[in-house]
Each structure stands twice: as C-alpha cells, then as structure tokens.
Scaffold this motif. Structure first.
Motif, PDB file in Angstrom:
ATOM      1  N   GLN A 130      -4.879   9.166  -1.802  1.00 32.90           N
ATOM      2  CA  GLN A 130      -3.728   9.297  -2.689  1.00 32.90           C
ATOM      3  C   GLN A 130      -2.476   9.676  -1.914  1.00 32.90           C
ATOM      4  O   GLN A 130      -1.384   9.160  -2.178  1.00 32.90           O
ATOM      5  N   ASP A 131      -2.631  10.573  -0.946  1.00 40.16           N
ATOM      6  CA  ASP A 131      -1.486  10.945  -0.106  1.00 40.16           C
ATOM      7  C   ASP A 131      -0.960   9.736   0.658  1.00 40.16           C
ATOM      8  O   ASP A 131       0.255   9.550   0.798  1.00 40.16           O
ATOM      9  N   TYR A 132      -1.890   8.915   1.141  1.00 39.63           N
ATOM     10  CA  TYR A 132      -1.506   7.716   1.893  1.00 39.63           C
ATOM     11  C   TYR A 132      -0.707   6.764   1.003  1.00 39.63           C
ATOM     12  O   TYR A 132       0.328   6.236   1.412  1.00 39.63           O
ATOM     13  N   ILE A 133      -1.157   6.563  -0.226  1.00 39.59           N
ATOM     14  CA  ILE A 133      -0.464   5.673  -1.161  1.00 39.59           C
ATOM     15  C   ILE A 133       0.908   6.242  -1.510  1.00 39.59           C
ATOM     16  O   ILE A 133       1.914   5.527  -1.516  1.00 39.59           O
ATOM     17  N   ASP A 134       0.967   7.543  -1.794  1.00 42.39           N
ATOM     18  CA  ASP A 134       2.224   8.166  -2.195  1.00 42.39           C
ATOM     19  C   ASP A 134       3.280   8.128  -1.096  1.00 42.39           C
ATOM     20  O   ASP A 134       4.479   8.025  -1.377  1.00 42.39           O
ATOM     21  N   ASN A 135       2.842   8.224   0.158  1.00 45.04           N
ATOM     22  CA  ASN A 135       3.791   8.320   1.271  1.00 45.04           C
ATOM     23  C   ASN A 135       4.037   6.992   1.982  1.00 45.04           C
ATOM     24  O   ASN A 135       4.918   6.914   2.834  1.00 45.04           O
ATOM     25  N   SER A 136       3.273   5.958   1.637  1.00 43.74           N
ATOM     26  CA  SER A 136       3.358   4.712   2.392  1.00 43.74           C
ATOM     27  C   SER A 136       4.736   4.069   2.325  1.00 43.74           C
ATOM     28  O   SER A 136       5.203   3.477   3.306  1.00 43.74           O
ATOM     29  N   ILE A 137       5.409   4.194   1.195  1.00 40.75           N
ATOM     30  CA  ILE A 137       6.717   3.541   1.074  1.00 40.75           C
ATOM     31  C   ILE A 137       7.742   4.191   1.993  1.00 40.75           C
ATOM     32  O   ILE A 137       8.676   3.555   2.465  1.00 40.75           O
ATOM     33  N   PHE A 138       7.555   5.475   2.289  1.00 42.76           N
ATOM     34  CA  PHE A 138       8.479   6.165   3.191  1.00 42.76           C
ATOM     35  C   PHE A 138       8.100   5.928   4.650  1.00 42.76           C
ATOM     36  O   PHE A 138       8.959   5.904   5.527  1.00 42.76           O
ATOM     37  N   LEU A 139       6.797   5.745   4.912  1.00 45.37           N
ATOM     38  CA  LEU A 139       6.321   5.581   6.284  1.00 45.37           C
ATOM     39  C   LEU A 139       6.488   4.162   6.803  1.00 45.37           C
ATOM     40  O   LEU A 139       6.837   3.956   7.968  1.00 45.37           O
ATOM     41  N   TYR A 140       6.233   3.154   5.940  1.00 52.38           N
ATOM     42  CA  TYR A 140       6.134   1.772   6.411  1.00 52.38           C
ATOM     43  C   TYR A 140       7.255   0.856   5.928  1.00 52.38           C
ATOM     44  O   TYR A 140       7.321  -0.299   6.336  1.00 52.38           O
ATOM     45  N   PHE A 141       8.129   1.347   5.066  1.00 48.32           N
ATOM     46  CA  PHE A 141       9.180   0.487   4.523  1.00 48.32           C
ATOM     47  C   PHE A 141      10.566   0.997   4.911  1.00 48.32           C
ATOM     48  O   PHE A 141      11.550   0.745   4.216  1.00 48.32           O
ATOM     49  N   LYS A 142      10.636   1.692   6.038  1.00 44.52           N
ATOM     50  CA  LYS A 142      11.896   2.323   6.451  1.00 44.52           C
ATOM     51  C   LYS A 142      12.996   1.302   6.729  1.00 44.52           C
ATOM     52  O   LYS A 142      14.181   1.600   6.580  1.00 44.52           O
ATOM     53  N   ASN A 143      12.621   0.101   7.170  1.00 40.10           N
ATOM     54  CA  ASN A 143      13.620  -0.905   7.531  1.00 40.10           C
ATOM     55  C   ASN A 143      13.871  -1.941   6.438  1.00 40.10           C
ATOM     56  O   ASN A 143      14.597  -2.911   6.654  1.00 40.10           O
ATOM     57  N   VAL A 144      13.274  -1.721   5.287  1.00 37.26           N
ATOM     58  CA  VAL A 144      13.419  -2.679   4.180  1.00 37.26           C
ATOM     59  C   VAL A 144      14.787  -2.542   3.521  1.00 37.26           C
ATOM     60  O   VAL A 144      15.309  -1.436   3.343  1.00 37.26           O
ATOM     61  N   ASP A 145      15.354  -3.668   3.139  1.00 35.36           N
ATOM     62  CA  ASP A 145      16.625  -3.698   2.425  1.00 35.36           C
ATOM     63  C   ASP A 145      16.349  -3.592   0.918  1.00 35.36           C
ATOM     64  O   ASP A 145      16.096  -4.595   0.249  1.00 35.36           O
ATOM     65  N   PHE A 146      16.422  -2.384   0.412  1.00 31.49           N
ATOM     66  CA  PHE A 146      16.116  -2.157  -1.001  1.00 31.49           C
ATOM     67  C   PHE A 146      17.255  -2.575  -1.924  1.00 31.49           C
ATOM     68  O   PHE A 146      17.087  -2.564  -3.152  1.00 31.49           O
ATOM     69  N   SER A 147      18.394  -2.961  -1.360  1.00 32.75           N
ATOM     70  CA  SER A 147      19.508  -3.414  -2.196  1.00 32.75           C
ATOM     71  C   SER A 147      19.199  -4.751  -2.862  1.00 32.75           C
ATOM     72  O   SER A 147      19.919  -5.171  -3.772  1.00 32.75           O
ATOM     73  N   ARG A 148      18.146  -5.430  -2.427  1.00 33.26           N
ATOM     74  CA  ARG A 148      17.762  -6.699  -3.037  1.00 33.26           C
ATOM     75  C   ARG A 148      17.146  -6.507  -4.430  1.00 33.26           C
ATOM     76  O   ARG A 148      17.082  -7.448  -5.213  1.00 33.26           O
ATOM     77  N   PHE A 149      16.705  -5.306  -4.706  1.00 35.75           N
ATOM     78  CA  PHE A 149      16.107  -5.029  -6.012  1.00 35.75           C
ATOM     79  C   PHE A 149      17.177  -4.835  -7.075  1.00 35.75           C
ATOM     80  O   PHE A 149      18.267  -4.322  -6.795  1.00 35.75           O
ATOM     81  N   ARG A 150      16.849  -5.254  -8.273  1.00 38.43           N
ATOM     82  CA  ARG A 150      17.719  -4.958  -9.409  1.00 38.43           C
ATOM     83  C   ARG A 150      17.776  -3.448  -9.603  1.00 38.43           C
ATOM     84  O   ARG A 150      16.858  -2.713  -9.209  1.00 38.43           O
ATOM     85  N   GLN A 151      18.815  -2.980 -10.231  1.00 37.61           N
ATOM     86  CA  GLN A 151      19.025  -1.538 -10.370  1.00 37.61           C
ATOM     87  C   GLN A 151      17.919  -0.881 -11.188  1.00 37.61           C
ATOM     88  O   GLN A 151      17.576   0.290 -10.970  1.00 37.61           O
ATOM     89  N   ASP A 152      17.339  -1.613 -12.131  1.00 36.78           N
ATOM     90  CA  ASP A 152      16.307  -1.034 -12.996  1.00 36.78           C
ATOM     91  C   ASP A 152      14.889  -1.195 -12.422  1.00 36.78           C
ATOM     92  O   ASP A 152      13.909  -0.859 -13.087  1.00 36.78           O
ATOM     93  N   ALA A 153      14.772  -1.706 -11.193  1.00 36.35           N
ATOM     94  CA  ALA A 153      13.452  -1.905 -10.579  1.00 36.35           C
ATOM     95  C   ALA A 153      13.156  -0.778  -9.596  1.00 36.35           C
ATOM     96  O   ALA A 153      14.027  -0.367  -8.830  1.00 36.35           O
ATOM     97  N   ASP A 154      11.926  -0.282  -9.623  1.00 37.56           N
ATOM     98  CA  ASP A 154      11.493   0.811  -8.756  1.00 37.56           C
ATOM     99  C   ASP A 154      10.477   0.267  -7.740  1.00 37.56           C
ATOM    100  O   ASP A 154       9.329  -0.012  -8.101  1.00 37.56           O
ATOM    101  N   PRO A 155      10.873   0.098  -6.473  1.00 34.86           N
ATOM    102  CA  PRO A 155       9.956  -0.461  -5.473  1.00 34.86           C
ATOM    103  C   PRO A 155       8.657   0.326  -5.323  1.00 34.86           C
ATOM    104  O   PRO A 155       7.590  -0.266  -5.148  1.00 34.86           O
ATOM    105  N   GLN A 156       8.758   1.645  -5.403  1.00 35.88           N
ATOM    106  CA  GLN A 156       7.542   2.455  -5.247  1.00 35.88           C
ATOM    107  C   GLN A 156       6.571   2.194  -6.398  1.00 35.88           C
ATOM    108  O   GLN A 156       5.357   2.123  -6.193  1.00 35.88           O
ATOM    109  N   GLN A 157       7.102   2.034  -7.591  1.00 34.10           N
ATOM    110  CA  GLN A 157       6.245   1.744  -8.738  1.00 34.10           C
ATOM    111  C   GLN A 157       5.636   0.346  -8.614  1.00 34.10           C
ATOM    112  O   GLN A 157       4.463   0.137  -8.976  1.00 34.10           O
ATOM    113  N   ILE A 158       6.403  -0.598  -8.097  1.00 31.26           N
ATOM    114  CA  ILE A 158       5.874  -1.954  -7.894  1.00 31.26           C
ATOM    115  C   ILE A 158       4.732  -1.924  -6.888  1.00 31.26           C
ATOM    116  O   ILE A 158       3.693  -2.567  -7.084  1.00 31.26           O
ATOM    117  N   LEU A 159       4.903  -1.160  -5.817  1.00 33.96           N
ATOM    118  CA  LEU A 159       3.838  -1.031  -4.826  1.00 33.96           C
ATOM    119  C   LEU A 159       2.584  -0.440  -5.461  1.00 33.96           C
ATOM    120  O   LEU A 159       1.474  -0.928  -5.233  1.00 33.96           O
TER     121      LEU A 159
END
Length: 206
Positions: A130-159
């Motif tokens: 569970q810790d791995y899942i909760d922290n993965s977006i911060f550990l492995y997606f550091k270089n991702v351009d999150f501006s591509r998401f719509r304002q109402d979309a949550d990347p962590q929830q999608i993951l």
C-alpha cells in the motif's frame, strides 16, 4: 538479517537468492521449505539461518530484492525522459512484462507477494504494498507533464483505478483457478489506459 551475507562472494549470494525465489514462488509461504532452499543453494540449513535469522526474514529480504531489481531495470535513461503519463505507464508495463517473461519464478513470486494469503508475512506485505502504491506517483512520475490533464482529473486517482482494474483481473483468475496470462492483461491494460487518456486529457493532447 546478518550483514555477513553481503560479504559472501556474489555467486554464493545469487545462489541463495535464486533458490529462495524458486521455492517461495512455487509454494505458499507456510509450505515453503527452508530445507529445500538450503539444498538448492548448496549450503546447510544452519548456515542459511546464520545469514537470515528465520524464514520470515529471508522472505522479506527476497521481496525487497525483487522490487529493487525490477525498479533498476524499469527506471532506465529512457524512462526518465518520458513526460507523458500514459506513455510512462505503457513503457513501465512493457519493461516489467519483459522481465517477468524471462523470469517465471519472479512473476509467480511477485503475484504471491501482492496477493498474500492469511499467513505470517501478510500484514507486512499488505502494508508495504500500500505504501508503494501511495508513493509511486511521487517517486516515478517526477518528470511527467501533468498540465496535460483536465483540471477536474486526478492523476493519482487514475493510477489507483488502473491498479484496481488489474487487481480485479488477477483476483477473478484466482477465483476461477485459471492461469495468469501476461499478454492478456497487457492488452487489457493498454485499452484501459487509452480509455482514461480520452477521459482525462485536455483535447489538444488527445
């Protein structure tokens, strides 16, 4: 564990790791025999327990080792260059699938770790997973351009939802007593990812 394990020659360390991985991958934790592990590794059981104080300690070390090995092979130079969230997911999934296909014991062991039965190691595994899942977006997606998401979309929830869908697939296979088919879930995972891309990305990035 005893730090003296790391002073062993690399070949001997690997023999113990490979033997442990094979036995833990092919048996439930409670039925995995340390006698078998020692015999396959070419050492005495007493020496095995000199390096690892008990079976649980050995199991959790192998669990951490497999995570490190998979991460080291997935998070390569190209991985760090990818800025698209879904492209990164696809690349990671493809790399993991390639590793698993080359190492069948690794795949079986990972499946047992992520879906532990009610055994002595279950609480530790569930908490760590569970810790791995909760922290993965911060550990492995550091270089991702999150501006591509719509304002109402949550990347962590999608993951999380993608992981839940994969979890549902595997749980269904386990209930049905059917084998886990890597190519099948990879095909489905791509379709799920494409669907979430259409639902969550701004129009100019579709």
């Amino acid at each position: 564990m005893n730090e003296q394990f790391f002073h062993l020659p690399e070949e001997k360390q690997q023999a113990i790791i490979n033997a442990s991985l094979e036995v833990f991958a092919t048996h439930e934790y409670k039925r995995a025999s340390t006698d078998d592990i020692a015999a396959k590794a070419g050492i005495s059981k007493g020496l095995l327990f000199y390096y690892f104080h008990n079976k649980k300690s050995l199991y959790l070390y192998i669990y951490d080792y497999t995570k490190q090995i998979v991460t080291a092979q997935v998070v390569d130079a190209h991985f760090k260059e990818i800025t698209d969230f879904f492209e990164l997911l696809a690349y990671s999934a493809q790399k993991k699938a390639a590793i698993m296909s080359r190492n069948p014991y690794l795949m079986d062991f990972v499946m047992r770790c992520f879906y532990p039965e009610k055994e002595e190691v279950s609480n530790e595994l569930n908490s760590t997973n569970q810790d791995y899942i909760d922290n993965s977006i911060f550990l492995y997606f550091k270089n991702v351009d999150f501006s591509r998401f719509r304002q109402d979309a949550d990347p962590q929830q999608i993951l999380r939802m993608l992981l839940w869908m994969a979890d549902g697939y595997i749980s269904e296979k386990r209930r049905q007593g059917k084998p886990f088919v890597l190519d099948e879930i990879m095909h489905d995972f791509k379709e799920w990812s494409d669907m979430f891309r259409r639902l969550s990305y701004r129009e100019e990035y579709l």
